[in-house]
Design a protein around this motif. Structure first.
Motif, PDB file in Angstrom:
ATOM      1  N   ALA A 228      57.299  44.896  39.217  1.00 23.79           N
ATOM      2  CA  ALA A 228      56.506  44.373  38.103  1.00 23.79           C
ATOM      3  C   ALA A 228      55.560  43.270  38.566  1.00 23.79           C
ATOM      4  O   ALA A 228      54.418  43.166  38.096  1.00 23.79           O
ATOM      5  CB  ALA A 228      57.431  43.850  37.008  1.00 23.79           C
ATOM      6  N   THR A 229      56.016  42.452  39.518  1.00 21.48           N
ATOM      7  CA  THR A 229      55.172  41.380  40.037  1.00 21.48           C
ATOM      8  C   THR A 229      53.990  41.952  40.810  1.00 21.48           C
ATOM      9  O   THR A 229      52.833  41.538  40.618  1.00 21.48           O
ATOM     10  CB  THR A 229      55.988  40.444  40.945  1.00 21.48           C
ATOM     11  OG1 THR A 229      57.093  39.915  40.198  1.00 21.48           O
ATOM     12  CG2 THR A 229      55.148  39.289  41.455  1.00 21.48           C
ATOM     13  N   ARG A 230      54.263  42.908  41.671  1.00 20.37           N
ATOM     14  CA  ARG A 230      53.190  43.494  42.471  1.00 20.37           C
ATOM     15  C   ARG A 230      52.180  44.247  41.610  1.00 20.37           C
ATOM     16  O   ARG A 230      50.974  44.223  41.876  1.00 20.37           O
ATOM     17  CB  ARG A 230      53.787  44.421  43.523  1.00 20.37           C
ATOM     18  CG  ARG A 230      54.495  43.681  44.654  1.00 20.37           C
ATOM     19  CD  ARG A 230      55.233  44.635  45.575  1.00 20.37           C
ATOM     20  NE  ARG A 230      55.801  43.913  46.725  1.00 20.37           N
ATOM     21  CZ  ARG A 230      56.737  44.408  47.524  1.00 20.37           C
ATOM     22  NH1 ARG A 230      57.230  45.634  47.296  1.00 20.37           N
ATOM     23  NH2 ARG A 230      57.200  43.696  48.544  1.00 20.37           N
ATOM     24  N   ALA A 231      52.679  44.888  40.535  1.00 23.29           N
ATOM     25  CA  ALA A 231      51.783  45.698  39.707  1.00 23.29           C
ATOM     26  C   ALA A 231      51.062  44.877  38.643  1.00 23.29           C
ATOM     27  O   ALA A 231      49.925  45.208  38.273  1.00 23.29           O
ATOM     28  CB  ALA A 231      52.583  46.813  39.034  1.00 23.29           C
ATOM     29  N   GLY A 232      51.720  43.816  38.147  1.00 24.34           N
ATOM     30  CA  GLY A 232      51.189  43.151  36.964  1.00 24.34           C
ATOM     31  C   GLY A 232      50.629  41.761  37.140  1.00 24.34           C
ATOM     32  O   GLY A 232      49.930  41.259  36.249  1.00 24.34           O
ATOM     33  N   VAL A 233      50.927  41.083  38.250  1.00 18.57           N
ATOM     34  CA  VAL A 233      50.419  39.724  38.446  1.00 18.57           C
ATOM     35  C   VAL A 233      49.087  39.804  39.174  1.00 18.57           C
ATOM     36  O   VAL A 233      49.023  40.290  40.308  1.00 18.57           O
ATOM     37  CB  VAL A 233      51.419  38.849  39.230  1.00 18.57           C
ATOM     38  CG1 VAL A 233      50.830  37.466  39.471  1.00 18.57           C
ATOM     39  CG2 VAL A 233      52.742  38.744  38.478  1.00 18.57           C
TER      40      VAL A 233
END
Length: 489
Positions: A228-233
Protein backbone atom coordinates in the motif's frame (compact mmCIF):
# COMPACT_ATOMS: atom_id res chain seq x y z
CA UNK A 1 -42.41 10.44 44.84
CA UNK A 2 -43.42 6.91 43.83
CA UNK A 3 -43.17 4.55 46.79
CA UNK A 4 -45.39 1.56 45.92
CA UNK A 5 -44.12 -1.54 44.10
CA UNK A 6 -45.66 -0.40 40.82
CA UNK A 7 -44.17 3.06 41.17
CA UNK A 8 -40.73 1.66 41.95
CA UNK A 9 -40.93 -0.59 38.88
CA UNK A 10 -41.82 2.40 36.72
CA UNK A 11 -38.88 4.34 38.12
CA UNK A 12 -36.51 1.47 37.35
CA UNK A 13 -37.91 1.18 33.81
CA UNK A 14 -37.44 4.91 33.36
CA UNK A 15 -33.83 4.54 34.49
CA UNK A 16 -33.38 1.66 32.04
CA UNK A 17 -34.77 3.80 29.23
CA UNK A 18 -32.42 6.60 30.21
CA UNK A 19 -29.45 4.24 30.00
CA UNK A 20 -30.56 2.95 26.59
CA UNK A 21 -30.85 6.50 25.25
CA UNK A 22 -27.38 7.33 26.56
CA UNK A 23 -26.06 4.24 24.77
CA UNK A 24 -27.85 5.29 21.57
CA UNK A 25 -26.03 8.63 21.65
CA UNK A 26 -22.68 6.81 21.32
CA UNK A 27 -20.97 5.94 18.04
CA UNK A 28 -21.70 4.36 15.66
CA UNK A 29 -25.25 5.73 16.11
CA UNK A 30 -23.91 8.99 17.48
CA UNK A 31 -27.09 11.06 17.98
CA UNK A 32 -26.04 13.63 20.59
CA UNK A 33 -29.57 14.85 21.56
CA UNK A 34 -30.35 11.33 22.77
CA UNK A 35 -27.67 11.72 25.42
CA UNK A 36 -29.40 14.75 26.92
CA UNK A 37 -32.79 13.03 26.77
CA UNK A 38 -31.31 9.95 28.43
CA UNK A 39 -29.82 12.06 31.22
CA UNK A 40 -33.18 13.79 31.70
CA UNK A 41 -35.01 10.46 32.06
CA UNK A 42 -32.37 9.22 34.47
CA UNK A 43 -32.69 12.34 36.62
CA UNK A 44 -36.48 12.00 36.67
CA UNK A 45 -36.17 8.36 37.72
CA UNK A 46 -33.94 9.27 40.66
CA UNK A 47 -36.93 10.90 42.37
CA UNK A 48 -37.31 7.58 44.15
CA UNK A 49 -36.41 5.93 47.43
CA UNK A 50 -34.70 3.08 45.53
CA UNK A 51 -31.93 4.91 43.76
CA UNK A 52 -29.80 1.76 43.69
CA UNK A 53 -32.41 0.00 41.51
CA UNK A 54 -32.63 2.99 39.17
CA UNK A 55 -28.84 3.19 38.91
CA UNK A 56 -28.45 -0.53 38.24
CA UNK A 57 -31.19 -0.46 35.58
CA UNK A 58 -29.57 2.55 33.92
CA UNK A 59 -26.19 0.80 33.95
CA UNK A 60 -27.68 -2.27 32.28
CA UNK A 61 -29.35 -0.10 29.64
CA UNK A 62 -26.11 1.76 28.95
CA UNK A 63 -23.42 -0.92 29.16
CA UNK A 64 -25.16 -4.01 27.72
CA UNK A 65 -25.11 -2.33 24.27
CA UNK A 66 -22.12 -0.10 25.07
CA UNK A 67 -19.78 -3.04 25.75
CA UNK A 68 -21.34 -5.34 23.14
CA UNK A 69 -17.98 -5.64 21.36
CA UNK A 70 -16.63 -7.71 24.28
CA UNK A 71 -18.83 -10.71 23.51
CA UNK A 72 -16.54 -11.84 20.70
CA UNK A 73 -13.55 -12.08 23.02
CA UNK A 74 -15.07 -13.53 26.20
CA UNK A 75 -18.77 -13.92 26.94
CA UNK A 76 -18.17 -14.36 30.71
CA UNK A 77 -15.82 -11.36 30.64
CA UNK A 78 -18.52 -9.32 28.88
CA UNK A 79 -21.08 -10.20 31.55
CA UNK A 80 -18.71 -9.43 34.43
CA UNK A 81 -17.52 -6.16 32.91
CA UNK A 82 -21.08 -5.03 32.19
CA UNK A 83 -22.21 -5.74 35.74
CA UNK A 84 -19.14 -4.04 37.21
CA UNK A 85 -19.62 -0.90 35.12
CA UNK A 86 -23.32 -0.87 36.00
CA UNK A 87 -22.41 -1.16 39.68
CA UNK A 88 -20.11 1.87 39.42
CA UNK A 89 -22.95 3.90 37.90
CA UNK A 90 -25.33 2.62 40.57
CA UNK A 91 -22.95 3.68 43.35
CA UNK A 92 -22.56 7.15 41.87
CA UNK A 93 -26.29 7.73 41.41
CA UNK A 94 -27.01 6.52 44.94
CA UNK A 95 -25.43 9.80 46.06
CA UNK A 96 -28.08 11.87 44.27
CA UNK A 97 -30.90 12.77 46.64
CA UNK A 98 -32.20 15.57 48.80
CA UNK A 99 -32.87 19.17 47.88
CA UNK A 100 -29.57 19.50 46.03
CA UNK A 101 -30.30 16.72 43.55
CA UNK A 102 -29.99 19.11 40.61
CA UNK A 103 -26.41 19.92 41.63
CA UNK A 104 -25.45 16.44 42.77
CA UNK A 105 -26.57 14.71 39.55
CA UNK A 106 -23.99 16.27 37.16
CA UNK A 107 -21.32 15.91 39.86
CA UNK A 108 -22.17 12.23 40.35
CA UNK A 109 -21.99 11.49 36.60
CA UNK A 110 -18.59 13.19 36.48
CA UNK A 111 -17.32 11.09 39.37
CA UNK A 112 -18.69 7.90 37.80
CA UNK A 113 -16.68 8.55 34.63
CA UNK A 114 -13.62 9.51 36.69
CA UNK A 115 -13.78 6.14 38.44
CA UNK A 116 -14.45 4.24 35.19
CA UNK A 117 -11.38 5.91 33.70
CA UNK A 118 -9.06 4.71 36.46
CA UNK A 119 -10.48 1.51 38.04
CA UNK A 120 -10.24 -1.44 37.88
CA UNK A 121 -6.99 -2.40 36.15
CA UNK A 122 -6.31 1.18 35.08
CA UNK A 123 -9.88 1.87 33.96
CA UNK A 124 -12.26 1.14 31.09
CA UNK A 125 -13.42 4.48 29.65
CA UNK A 126 -14.68 2.86 26.43
CA UNK A 127 -18.35 3.77 25.81
CA UNK A 128 -18.12 6.82 28.06
CA UNK A 129 -21.16 9.05 27.60
CA UNK A 130 -18.92 11.96 26.63
CA UNK A 131 -18.39 10.31 23.22
CA UNK A 132 -22.05 10.86 22.41
CA UNK A 133 -21.52 14.63 22.42
CA UNK A 134 -18.64 14.73 19.93
CA UNK A 135 -19.89 16.74 17.00
CA UNK A 136 -22.61 18.37 19.14
CA UNK A 137 -22.83 21.90 20.57
CA UNK A 138 -21.31 20.99 23.94
CA UNK A 139 -18.03 19.52 22.66
CA UNK A 140 -16.02 22.76 22.99
CA UNK A 141 -16.14 22.44 26.79
CA UNK A 142 -13.47 19.74 26.41
CA UNK A 143 -10.89 22.50 25.85
CA UNK A 144 -11.54 23.66 29.40
CA UNK A 145 -12.17 20.50 31.38
CA UNK A 146 -11.74 17.53 29.07
CA UNK A 147 -14.14 14.64 28.88
CA UNK A 148 -15.22 14.89 32.53
CA UNK A 149 -16.52 18.44 32.19
CA UNK A 150 -18.38 17.33 29.08
CA UNK A 151 -20.00 14.56 31.13
CA UNK A 152 -21.06 17.08 33.78
CA UNK A 153 -22.67 19.23 31.07
CA UNK A 154 -24.67 16.20 29.89
CA UNK A 155 -25.94 15.84 33.45
CA UNK A 156 -26.75 19.55 33.74
CA UNK A 157 -28.54 19.46 30.38
CA UNK A 158 -30.57 16.50 31.59
CA UNK A 159 -31.50 18.41 34.74
CA UNK A 160 -32.63 21.39 32.65
CA UNK A 161 -34.89 19.21 30.46
CA UNK A 162 -36.32 17.26 33.41
CA UNK A 163 -37.09 20.36 35.45
CA UNK A 164 -38.63 21.99 32.39
CA UNK A 165 -41.04 19.05 32.19
CA UNK A 166 -41.81 19.51 35.89
CA UNK A 167 -42.29 23.27 35.34
CA UNK A 168 -39.69 24.14 37.90
CA UNK A 169 -38.61 27.16 35.94
CA UNK A 170 -35.89 28.51 38.22
CA UNK A 171 -33.91 25.26 38.42
CA UNK A 172 -34.44 24.53 34.72
CA UNK A 173 -33.31 28.02 33.75
CA UNK A 174 -30.28 27.90 36.04
CA UNK A 175 -29.13 24.53 34.70
CA UNK A 176 -29.66 25.60 31.08
CA UNK A 177 -27.78 28.84 31.67
CA UNK A 178 -24.85 26.96 33.19
CA UNK A 179 -24.70 24.61 30.19
CA UNK A 180 -24.83 27.46 27.67
CA UNK A 181 -22.23 29.49 29.56
CA UNK A 182 -19.68 26.69 29.92
CA UNK A 183 -20.19 25.47 26.34
CA UNK A 184 -19.77 29.04 25.08
CA UNK A 185 -16.60 29.57 27.10
CA UNK A 186 -15.25 26.30 25.74
CA UNK A 187 -15.96 27.30 22.15
CA UNK A 188 -14.10 30.59 22.67
CA UNK A 189 -11.23 29.18 24.78
CA UNK A 190 -7.70 29.44 23.37
CA UNK A 191 -6.33 26.34 21.64
CA UNK A 192 -2.84 27.34 20.51
CA UNK A 193 -1.37 28.51 17.22
CA UNK A 194 0.04 27.08 14.00
CA UNK A 195 3.80 26.52 13.88
CA UNK A 196 4.20 24.94 10.43
CA UNK A 197 2.51 22.46 8.13
CA UNK A 198 3.40 18.90 7.16
CA UNK A 199 2.17 16.67 4.37
CA UNK A 200 1.22 13.37 6.01
CA UNK A 201 0.35 10.02 4.42
CA UNK A 202 -1.65 7.53 6.51
CA UNK A 203 -1.27 3.93 5.31
CA UNK A 204 -4.08 1.41 5.77
CA UNK A 205 -3.06 -1.96 4.37
CA UNK A 206 -6.49 -3.60 4.55
CA UNK A 207 -7.29 -7.24 5.24
CA UNK A 208 -9.75 -9.49 7.09
CA UNK A 209 -11.63 -8.36 10.20
CA UNK A 210 -12.94 -10.17 13.27
CA UNK A 211 -11.40 -12.34 15.97
CA UNK A 212 -11.57 -15.47 13.84
CA UNK A 213 -10.63 -13.71 10.60
CA UNK A 214 -7.36 -12.14 11.76
CA UNK A 215 -4.43 -14.20 10.53
CA UNK A 216 -1.86 -15.47 12.99
CA UNK A 217 0.92 -15.12 10.42
CA UNK A 218 2.20 -11.50 10.61
CA UNK A 219 3.98 -11.63 7.23
CA UNK A 220 0.90 -10.94 5.05
CA UNK A 221 -0.10 -8.00 7.26
CA UNK A 222 3.36 -6.47 6.90
CA UNK A 223 3.44 -7.07 3.15
CA UNK A 224 0.02 -5.47 2.63
CA UNK A 225 1.32 -2.27 4.22
CA UNK A 226 4.52 -2.35 2.19
CA UNK A 227 2.46 -2.75 -0.99
CA UNK A 228 0.00 0.00 0.00
CA UNK A 229 2.89 2.36 0.75
CA UNK A 230 4.64 1.70 -2.54
CA UNK A 231 1.41 2.01 -4.54
CA UNK A 232 -0.31 4.86 -2.72
CA UNK A 233 2.26 7.23 -1.19
CA UNK A 234 3.25 9.89 -3.67
CA UNK A 235 5.97 12.33 -2.69
CA UNK A 236 6.87 14.71 -1.51
CA UNK A 237 5.55 13.80 1.94
CA UNK A 238 7.01 14.78 5.30
CA UNK A 239 5.59 11.93 7.37
CA UNK A 240 4.19 8.44 6.72
CA UNK A 241 2.23 6.76 9.53
CA UNK A 242 1.66 3.01 9.72
CA UNK A 243 -0.77 1.39 12.20
CA UNK A 244 -0.06 -0.46 15.44
CA UNK A 245 1.21 -4.05 15.31
CA UNK A 246 1.69 -4.35 11.55
CA UNK A 247 5.33 -5.22 12.18
CA UNK A 248 5.47 -8.27 14.47
CA UNK A 249 8.97 -9.65 15.07
CA UNK A 250 11.10 -11.56 17.57
CA UNK A 251 14.21 -9.61 18.48
CA UNK A 252 15.46 -6.14 17.62
CA UNK A 253 13.60 -4.89 14.54
CA UNK A 254 16.55 -2.86 13.24
CA UNK A 255 18.56 -6.05 12.75
CA UNK A 256 15.81 -7.92 10.88
CA UNK A 257 14.55 -7.92 7.30
CA UNK A 258 11.41 -5.99 8.31
CA UNK A 259 13.54 -3.20 9.76
CA UNK A 260 15.70 -3.02 6.65
CA UNK A 261 12.58 -2.85 4.47
CA UNK A 262 11.17 0.03 6.50
CA UNK A 263 14.48 1.88 6.40
CA UNK A 264 14.59 1.46 2.63
CA UNK A 265 11.01 2.74 2.28
CA UNK A 266 11.77 5.85 4.32
CA UNK A 267 14.92 6.43 2.27
CA UNK A 268 13.20 5.96 -1.10
CA UNK A 269 10.37 8.34 -0.16
CA UNK A 270 12.76 10.81 1.52
CA UNK A 271 10.38 10.94 4.48
CA UNK A 272 9.99 10.14 8.16
CA UNK A 273 8.14 6.83 8.55
CA UNK A 274 6.56 5.84 11.87
CA UNK A 275 5.45 2.21 12.18
CA UNK A 276 3.75 0.19 14.91
CA UNK A 277 6.14 -2.58 15.97
CA UNK A 278 5.45 -5.47 18.35
CA UNK A 279 8.82 -6.88 19.31
CA UNK A 280 9.44 -10.04 21.33
CA UNK A 281 11.85 -9.64 24.24
CA UNK A 282 13.68 -11.96 26.61
CA UNK A 283 11.80 -13.35 29.58
CA UNK A 284 8.66 -14.15 27.57
CA UNK A 285 7.72 -10.48 27.28
CA UNK A 286 7.13 -8.10 24.38
CA UNK A 287 7.05 -4.39 23.73
CA UNK A 288 4.45 -2.49 21.72
CA UNK A 289 6.12 0.52 20.15
CA UNK A 290 5.87 3.33 17.65
CA UNK A 291 9.24 3.33 15.87
CA UNK A 292 10.41 6.16 13.59
CA UNK A 293 12.80 5.92 10.62
CA UNK A 294 14.23 9.12 9.16
CA UNK A 295 14.58 10.12 5.48
CA UNK A 296 18.06 8.58 5.34
CA UNK A 297 16.84 5.25 6.75
CA UNK A 298 18.14 5.88 10.28
CA UNK A 299 16.00 4.48 13.10
CA UNK A 300 15.28 6.99 15.87
CA UNK A 301 14.31 6.46 19.50
CA UNK A 302 10.98 4.70 19.86
CA UNK A 303 7.96 5.24 22.09
CA UNK A 304 6.82 2.17 24.08
CA UNK A 305 3.16 1.90 25.00
CA UNK A 306 2.50 2.80 28.64
CA UNK A 307 -1.20 2.04 29.17
CA UNK A 308 -1.56 -1.63 28.31
CA UNK A 309 -4.85 -3.41 27.63
CA UNK A 310 -5.76 -5.66 30.59
CA UNK A 311 -6.47 -9.22 29.46
CA UNK A 312 -5.35 -8.17 25.98
CA UNK A 313 -1.70 -7.16 26.36
CA UNK A 314 -1.17 -8.41 29.89
CA UNK A 315 -3.04 -10.40 32.53
CA UNK A 316 -3.24 -8.79 35.97
CA UNK A 317 -2.85 -11.32 38.77
CA UNK A 318 -2.08 -13.96 36.14
CA UNK A 319 -1.52 -16.67 38.74
CA UNK A 320 -5.08 -16.25 40.02
CA UNK A 321 -6.89 -15.87 36.68
CA UNK A 322 -5.14 -18.79 35.03
CA UNK A 323 -6.84 -21.07 37.56
CA UNK A 324 -10.31 -19.98 36.47
CA UNK A 325 -9.96 -18.99 32.79
CA UNK A 326 -8.24 -19.96 29.57
CA UNK A 327 -5.44 -17.42 29.03
CA UNK A 328 -3.98 -18.99 25.91
CA UNK A 329 -4.92 -15.92 23.86
CA UNK A 330 -2.60 -13.80 26.08
CA UNK A 331 0.41 -16.06 26.61
CA UNK A 332 2.83 -13.26 27.52
CA UNK A 333 2.72 -9.77 28.97
CA UNK A 334 3.74 -6.48 27.39
CA UNK A 335 6.49 -4.44 28.99
CA UNK A 336 5.38 -1.06 30.33
CA UNK A 337 6.83 1.96 28.55
CA UNK A 338 8.63 4.53 30.67
CA UNK A 339 9.47 7.43 28.37
CA UNK A 340 7.48 10.57 27.55
CA UNK A 341 4.65 10.22 25.04
CA UNK A 342 6.63 11.78 22.18
CA UNK A 343 9.14 10.82 19.52
CA UNK A 344 11.73 13.31 18.31
CA UNK A 345 12.03 12.90 14.54
CA UNK A 346 13.25 14.87 11.50
CA UNK A 347 9.58 15.76 10.90
CA UNK A 348 9.35 17.35 14.36
CA UNK A 349 8.45 16.41 17.91
CA UNK A 350 5.43 14.16 17.53
CA UNK A 351 3.08 13.08 20.31
CA UNK A 352 2.15 9.39 20.29
CA UNK A 353 -0.66 7.47 21.96
CA UNK A 354 -0.95 3.85 20.87
CA UNK A 355 -4.42 2.36 20.31
CA UNK A 356 -6.15 1.88 23.71
CA UNK A 357 -4.20 4.85 25.10
CA UNK A 358 -6.29 7.25 23.03
CA UNK A 359 -9.23 6.58 25.37
CA UNK A 360 -7.23 8.08 28.28
CA UNK A 361 -6.99 11.89 28.05
CA UNK A 362 -3.92 12.11 30.27
CA UNK A 363 -1.84 10.24 27.68
CA UNK A 364 -2.51 12.82 24.95
CA UNK A 365 -2.19 15.61 27.51
CA UNK A 366 1.25 14.28 28.49
CA UNK A 367 2.25 14.16 24.83
CA UNK A 368 1.46 17.86 24.39
CA UNK A 369 3.11 18.86 27.67
CA UNK A 370 6.22 16.98 26.51
CA UNK A 371 6.37 19.07 23.34
CA UNK A 372 4.21 17.15 20.87
CA UNK A 373 3.06 19.37 17.99
CA UNK A 374 0.64 16.76 16.63
CA UNK A 375 -0.77 13.55 18.14
CA UNK A 376 -0.26 10.27 16.28
CA UNK A 377 -2.55 7.33 17.02
CA UNK A 378 -1.28 4.07 15.52
CA UNK A 379 -4.00 1.56 16.36
CA UNK A 380 -5.19 -1.91 15.44
CA UNK A 381 -8.92 -2.62 15.52
CA UNK A 382 -8.81 -5.56 13.11
CA UNK A 383 -10.06 -8.08 15.66
CA UNK A 384 -13.44 -6.32 16.04
CA UNK A 385 -15.93 -7.66 13.52
CA UNK A 386 -18.28 -4.66 13.58
CA UNK A 387 -17.70 -0.92 13.58
CA UNK A 388 -18.51 -0.16 17.23
CA UNK A 389 -14.91 0.19 18.46
CA UNK A 390 -13.47 1.70 15.23
CA UNK A 391 -16.23 4.33 15.29
CA UNK A 392 -15.61 5.06 18.97
CA UNK A 393 -11.88 5.38 18.31
CA UNK A 394 -12.53 8.10 15.74
CA UNK A 395 -14.87 9.88 18.17
CA UNK A 396 -12.39 9.71 21.03
CA UNK A 397 -9.58 10.91 18.73
CA UNK A 398 -11.76 13.91 17.89
CA UNK A 399 -12.20 14.54 21.61
CA UNK A 400 -8.44 14.34 22.21
CA UNK A 401 -7.97 16.92 19.42
CA UNK A 402 -10.42 19.28 21.12
CA UNK A 403 -8.80 18.79 24.54
CA UNK A 404 -5.24 19.37 23.35
CA UNK A 405 -5.60 21.84 20.48
CA UNK A 406 -3.59 19.46 18.29
CA UNK A 407 -4.32 17.70 15.04
CA UNK A 408 -4.72 13.94 15.48
CA UNK A 409 -3.62 11.44 12.83
CA UNK A 410 -4.92 7.89 13.28
CA UNK A 411 -3.79 4.83 11.32
CA UNK A 412 -5.55 1.45 11.55
CA UNK A 413 -4.72 -1.59 9.39
CA UNK A 414 -8.35 -2.26 8.46
CA UNK A 415 -9.91 1.08 9.50
CA UNK A 416 -10.96 3.50 10.56
CA UNK A 417 -7.93 5.61 9.69
CA UNK A 418 -8.52 9.35 9.98
CA UNK A 419 -7.04 12.84 9.91
CA UNK A 420 -8.65 15.20 12.44
CA UNK A 421 -7.98 18.90 12.92
CA UNK A 422 -7.48 20.74 16.22
CA UNK A 423 -11.20 21.59 16.35
CA UNK A 424 -12.17 17.93 16.28
CA UNK A 425 -13.34 17.99 12.66
CA UNK A 426 -12.67 14.90 10.52
CA UNK A 427 -10.70 16.08 7.49
CA UNK A 428 -10.35 12.62 5.97
CA UNK A 429 -11.51 9.16 7.02
CA UNK A 430 -10.92 5.78 5.43
CA UNK A 431 -13.34 2.88 5.22
CA UNK A 432 -13.36 -0.54 6.86
CA UNK A 433 -11.47 -3.49 5.45
CA UNK A 434 -9.89 -2.11 2.31
CA UNK A 435 -6.40 -0.84 1.53
CA UNK A 436 -6.04 2.90 1.09
CA UNK A 437 -3.73 5.84 1.74
CA UNK A 438 -4.96 9.14 3.15
CA UNK A 439 -2.80 12.14 2.27
CA UNK A 440 -3.44 15.49 3.93
CA UNK A 441 -1.81 18.70 5.09
CA UNK A 442 -1.51 18.68 8.88
CA UNK A 443 -0.67 21.63 11.12
CA UNK A 444 2.05 21.35 13.75
CA UNK A 445 0.76 23.54 16.58
CA UNK A 446 2.09 25.22 19.71
CA UNK A 447 0.45 26.47 22.89
CA UNK A 448 -1.75 24.86 25.50
CA UNK A 449 -5.46 24.62 26.12
CA UNK A 450 -6.85 25.13 29.61
CA UNK A 451 -7.26 21.37 29.88
CA UNK A 452 -3.63 20.70 28.96
CA UNK A 453 -2.53 23.20 31.60
CA UNK A 454 -4.72 21.99 34.47
CA UNK A 455 -6.12 18.58 33.55
CA UNK A 456 -9.17 16.99 35.16
CA UNK A 457 -8.21 17.33 38.83
CA UNK A 458 -9.96 20.69 39.48
CA UNK A 459 -13.25 19.32 38.14
CA UNK A 460 -13.02 16.12 40.13
CA UNK A 461 -12.40 18.14 43.29
CA UNK A 462 -15.30 20.45 42.49
CA UNK A 463 -17.60 17.46 41.95
CA UNK A 464 -16.52 15.91 45.26
CA UNK A 465 -17.17 19.22 47.02
CA UNK A 466 -20.67 19.50 45.52
CA UNK A 467 -21.53 15.94 46.52
CA UNK A 468 -20.28 16.62 50.05
CA UNK A 469 -22.30 19.82 50.30
CA UNK A 470 -25.42 18.05 49.04
CA UNK A 471 -24.97 15.33 51.66
CA UNK A 472 -24.47 17.91 54.43
CA UNK A 473 -27.61 19.74 53.30
CA UNK A 474 -29.52 16.46 53.29
CA UNK A 475 -28.32 15.64 56.81
CA UNK A 476 -29.19 19.16 58.00
CA UNK A 477 -32.69 18.96 56.52
CA UNK A 478 -33.25 15.54 58.08
CA UNK A 479 -32.20 16.93 61.47
CA UNK A 480 -34.46 19.98 61.12
CA UNK A 481 -37.43 17.81 60.07
CA UNK A 482 -36.88 15.50 63.01
CA UNK A 483 -36.67 18.43 65.43
CA UNK A 484 -39.88 19.92 64.02
CA UNK A 485 -41.74 16.66 64.58
CA UNK A 486 -40.70 16.29 68.23
CA UNK A 487 -43.40 17.39 70.71
CA UNK A 488 -42.73 20.41 72.89
CA UNK A 489 -41.85 19.57 76.46
Amino acid sequence: MATGPGGRSRQALTGLAGGVLLAASLPPVGAWPLGLLGAALLFLALDSSRRWAVGLAAGVGLYVPGLWWMRDFSLPGYVVATLLQAAILMAGLWLVHGRWRAVAFPAALLLVEAVRGTWPFGGLPISGIDLGQVGGPLEGAARIGGRLLLVALIGAGGVALAELVRRRWVVAGGAAAAVVLVAGLGAAAPDGAVDRRLTVAVVQGGGPRGVRAVARDPAPVFQRHVDATRAGVRGPVDLVLWPEDVVDVEGEVAALEEGRTLAALADSLDTTLVAGVVQGEEGDRFRNSAVPWGPDGTMYERYDKVHRVPFGEYVPARGFFERIADLSAVPRDALVGTGPAVIDTPAGVLGVVISYEVFFPDRAREAVRAGGRVVLVPTNASSYRDEQIPAQEVAVARLRALETGRWVVQAAPTGYSAVIDHRGRVIQQGGLGGAEVLTAGVDLRTGRTVFVSFGSAPWVLAALALILLSKLEWLRSRFVDRQSREPLR
